[in-house]
Design a protein around this motif. Structure first.
Motif, PDB file in Angstrom:
ATOM      1  N   ASP A 105       0.827  -1.213   0.000  1.00 19.72           N
ATOM      2  CA  ASP A 105       0.000   0.000   0.000  1.00 19.72           C
ATOM      3  C   ASP A 105       0.864   1.267   0.000  1.00 19.72           C
ATOM      4  O   ASP A 105       0.572   2.230   0.721  1.00 19.72           O
ATOM      5  CB  ASP A 105      -0.951   0.019   1.208  1.00 19.72           C
ATOM      6  CG  ASP A 105      -2.046  -1.031   1.077  1.00 19.72           C
ATOM      7  OD1 ASP A 105      -2.401  -1.371  -0.066  1.00 19.72           O
ATOM      8  OD2 ASP A 105      -2.537  -1.510   2.112  1.00 19.72           O
ATOM      9  N   ASN A 106       1.925   1.248  -0.798  1.00 18.78           N
ATOM     10  CA  ASN A 106       2.833   2.396  -0.950  1.00 18.78           C
ATOM     11  C   ASN A 106       3.583   2.744   0.333  1.00 18.78           C
ATOM     12  O   ASN A 106       4.152   3.830   0.443  1.00 18.78           O
ATOM     13  CB  ASN A 106       2.075   3.629  -1.463  1.00 18.78           C
ATOM     14  CG  ASN A 106       1.562   3.428  -2.870  1.00 18.78           C
ATOM     15  OD1 ASN A 106       2.263   2.897  -3.724  1.00 18.78           O
ATOM     16  ND2 ASN A 106       0.324   3.847  -3.126  1.00 18.78           N
ATOM     17  N   ASN A 107       3.559   1.861   1.315  1.00 19.02           N
ATOM     18  CA  ASN A 107       4.359   2.032   2.521  1.00 19.02           C
ATOM     19  C   ASN A 107       5.497   1.027   2.528  1.00 19.02           C
ATOM     20  O   ASN A 107       5.395  -0.054   1.935  1.00 19.02           O
ATOM     21  CB  ASN A 107       3.499   1.842   3.776  1.00 19.02           C
ATOM     22  CG  ASN A 107       2.520   2.982   3.985  1.00 19.02           C
ATOM     23  OD1 ASN A 107       2.872   4.150   3.832  1.00 19.02           O
ATOM     24  ND2 ASN A 107       1.290   2.652   4.339  1.00 19.02           N
ATOM     25  N   TYR A 109       8.073  -1.054   5.101  1.00 19.62           N
ATOM     26  CA  TYR A 109       8.231  -1.477   6.493  1.00 19.62           C
ATOM     27  C   TYR A 109       9.533  -2.256   6.668  1.00 19.62           C
ATOM     28  O   TYR A 109       9.929  -3.039   5.789  1.00 19.62           O
ATOM     29  CB  TYR A 109       7.069  -2.378   6.921  1.00 19.62           C
ATOM     30  CG  TYR A 109       5.700  -1.772   6.755  1.00 19.62           C
ATOM     31  CD1 TYR A 109       5.115  -1.026   7.776  1.00 19.62           C
ATOM     32  CD2 TYR A 109       4.986  -1.934   5.568  1.00 19.62           C
ATOM     33  CE1 TYR A 109       3.849  -0.472   7.621  1.00 19.62           C
ATOM     34  CE2 TYR A 109       3.720  -1.374   5.400  1.00 19.62           C
ATOM     35  CZ  TYR A 109       3.169  -0.645   6.437  1.00 19.62           C
ATOM     36  OH  TYR A 109       1.920  -0.095   6.277  1.00 19.62           O
ATOM     37  N   THR A 166      10.384   2.446  -4.937  1.00 14.43           N
ATOM     38  CA  THR A 166       9.565   2.719  -3.752  1.00 14.43           C
ATOM     39  C   THR A 166      10.415   2.645  -2.492  1.00 14.43           C
ATOM     40  O   THR A 166      10.314   3.494  -1.604  1.00 14.43           O
ATOM     41  CB  THR A 166       8.396   1.718  -3.657  1.00 14.43           C
ATOM     42  OG1 THR A 166       7.573   1.841  -4.821  1.00 14.43           O
ATOM     43  CG2 THR A 166       7.554   1.968  -2.422  1.00 14.43           C
ATOM     44  N   ALA A 170      11.522   5.855   0.005  1.00 12.94           N
ATOM     45  CA  ALA A 170      11.266   5.825   1.452  1.00 12.94           C
ATOM     46  C   ALA A 170      12.563   6.007   2.226  1.00 12.94           C
ATOM     47  O   ALA A 170      12.609   6.726   3.224  1.00 12.94           O
ATOM     48  CB  ALA A 170      10.588   4.511   1.835  1.00 12.94           C
ATOM     49  N   LYS A 175      11.386   7.506   5.550  1.00 18.73           N
ATOM     50  CA  LYS A 175      10.011   7.058   5.741  1.00 18.73           C
ATOM     51  C   LYS A 175       9.872   5.549   5.811  1.00 18.73           C
ATOM     52  O   LYS A 175       8.778   5.009   5.618  1.00 18.73           O
ATOM     53  CB  LYS A 175       9.122   7.616   4.623  1.00 18.73           C
ATOM     54  CG  LYS A 175       8.897   9.125   4.736  1.00 18.73           C
ATOM     55  CD  LYS A 175       7.908   9.620   3.707  1.00 18.73           C
ATOM     56  CE  LYS A 175       7.636  11.116   3.881  1.00 18.73           C
ATOM     57  NZ  LYS A 175       6.663  11.627   2.892  1.00 18.73           N
ATOM     58  N   ILE A 177       9.137   2.552   7.784  1.00 22.53           N
ATOM     59  CA  ILE A 177       8.419   2.380   9.041  1.00 22.53           C
ATOM     60  C   ILE A 177       9.016   1.192   9.786  1.00 22.53           C
ATOM     61  O   ILE A 177       9.008   0.063   9.284  1.00 22.53           O
ATOM     62  CB  ILE A 177       6.923   2.147   8.781  1.00 22.53           C
ATOM     63  CG1 ILE A 177       6.329   3.342   8.018  1.00 22.53           C
ATOM     64  CG2 ILE A 177       6.162   1.928  10.087  1.00 22.53           C
ATOM     65  CD1 ILE A 177       4.936   3.099   7.474  1.00 22.53           C
TER      66      ILE A 177
END
Length: 274
Positions: A105-107, A109, A166, A170, A175, A177
């Motif tokens: 979801d575009n995140n 981790y 991506t 990040a 970014k 996470i």
């Protein structure tokens, strides 16, 4: 890239305690009489109970309120944080020293394995792989809940490059996470802002700006000197803008274009020297 053995054992002790409580409350596996019997079940037999945690997260509150296993406050706090779970499909994009990179979801981790590191489960030459799992907070880090479904799909170069970009975006923007505990996220963000505001390279940049003013071509110097000096000055100007106003993308782009024009002048001068 995985929890130490003691922490992994603690994770499963808490997870089986929670799941056995839910199993008893909902009367799912009625022949199971205690937590030890439940823990010994194959994972596939625990699947229905596991799903109830995420379908009815209020059961976590019920477990904490009754505390049937007499857990201490620290352990209850760990279980309470599991309400911040993330359920979904993820790409495992790469392995780093401290964690595996999950993209969903575009995140992005940073996730740890439990008893086994991810590269023992899935060799790096298999990456990226597409999986379905649940991410959970655990003592300031992110783990998965012990079950992972792997989709049998392969990926072309386009998807691999997109996933890599991506991750790189990040990473560049700080970014990735690495915790799902909201209070810790705030603390980490504040620490980053404080470092950013210190402008630790101010003196160095100012010295470079002062020194670069003395760089001048001509007067019988080699033809390459003038465009190279211009490139140095343009690069310092870009660094100066990045240091003092990193959020001004338009201004940064303009400074970058000056650097690119200076590079082309260097290239043209070199071509004429052939």
């Amino acid at each position: 890239m995985k929890l130490i053995t003691e922490k992994a054992e603690l994770f499963f002790d808490l997870m089986w305690s929670l799941q056995f409580f839910i199993n008893t409350e909902l009367k799912i596996l009625t022949k199971i009489k205690n937590r030890k019997e439940y823990a010994a079940l194959p994972q596939k037999d625990k699947q229905v109970v596991r799903e109830k945690i995420y379908e009815q997260p209020e059961l976590i509150d019920k477990y904490i309120a009754s505390n049937p296993d007499r857990l201490n406050d620290n352990h209850l706090s760990i279980i309470k944080q599991w309400k911040n779970f993330i359920k979904g499909d993820f790409y495992i994009e790469r392995y780093l020293k401290n964690h595996a990179i999950f993209v969903g979801d575009n995140n992005v981790y940073g996730v740890l394995g439990l008893h086994d590191a991810f590269d023992h489960l899935f060799p790096s030459n298999y990456l990226p792989i597409y999986v379905k799992t649940i991410l959970l907070p655990f003592q300031g880090r992110i783990v998965y809940d012990g079950l992972m479904q792997v989709y049998q799909v392969s990926f072309g170069g386009g998807i691999k490059r997109s996933l890599s970009e991506t991750y790189m975006q990040a990473k560049q923007n700080n970014k990735i996470i690495t915790t799902l505990e909201k209070t810790r996220v705030k603390i980490e963000s504040k620490a980053f802002v404080e470092v950013e505001q210190e402008n630790i390279w101010t003196n160095e940049i100012e010295q470079l700006k002062s020194l670069s003013k003395k760089l001048k071509g001509g007067d019988g110097q080699p033809a390459i000197n003038s465009p190279v000096f211009s490139l140095v000055k343009a690069s310092i100007a870009l660094a100066d803008k990045a240091l003092f106003d990193p959020s001004d993308i338009d201004a940064l782009t303009k400074e970058l274009q000056k650097v690119e024009r200076a590079v082309r002048k260097v290239e043209n001068t070199l071509d004429r020297m052939l």
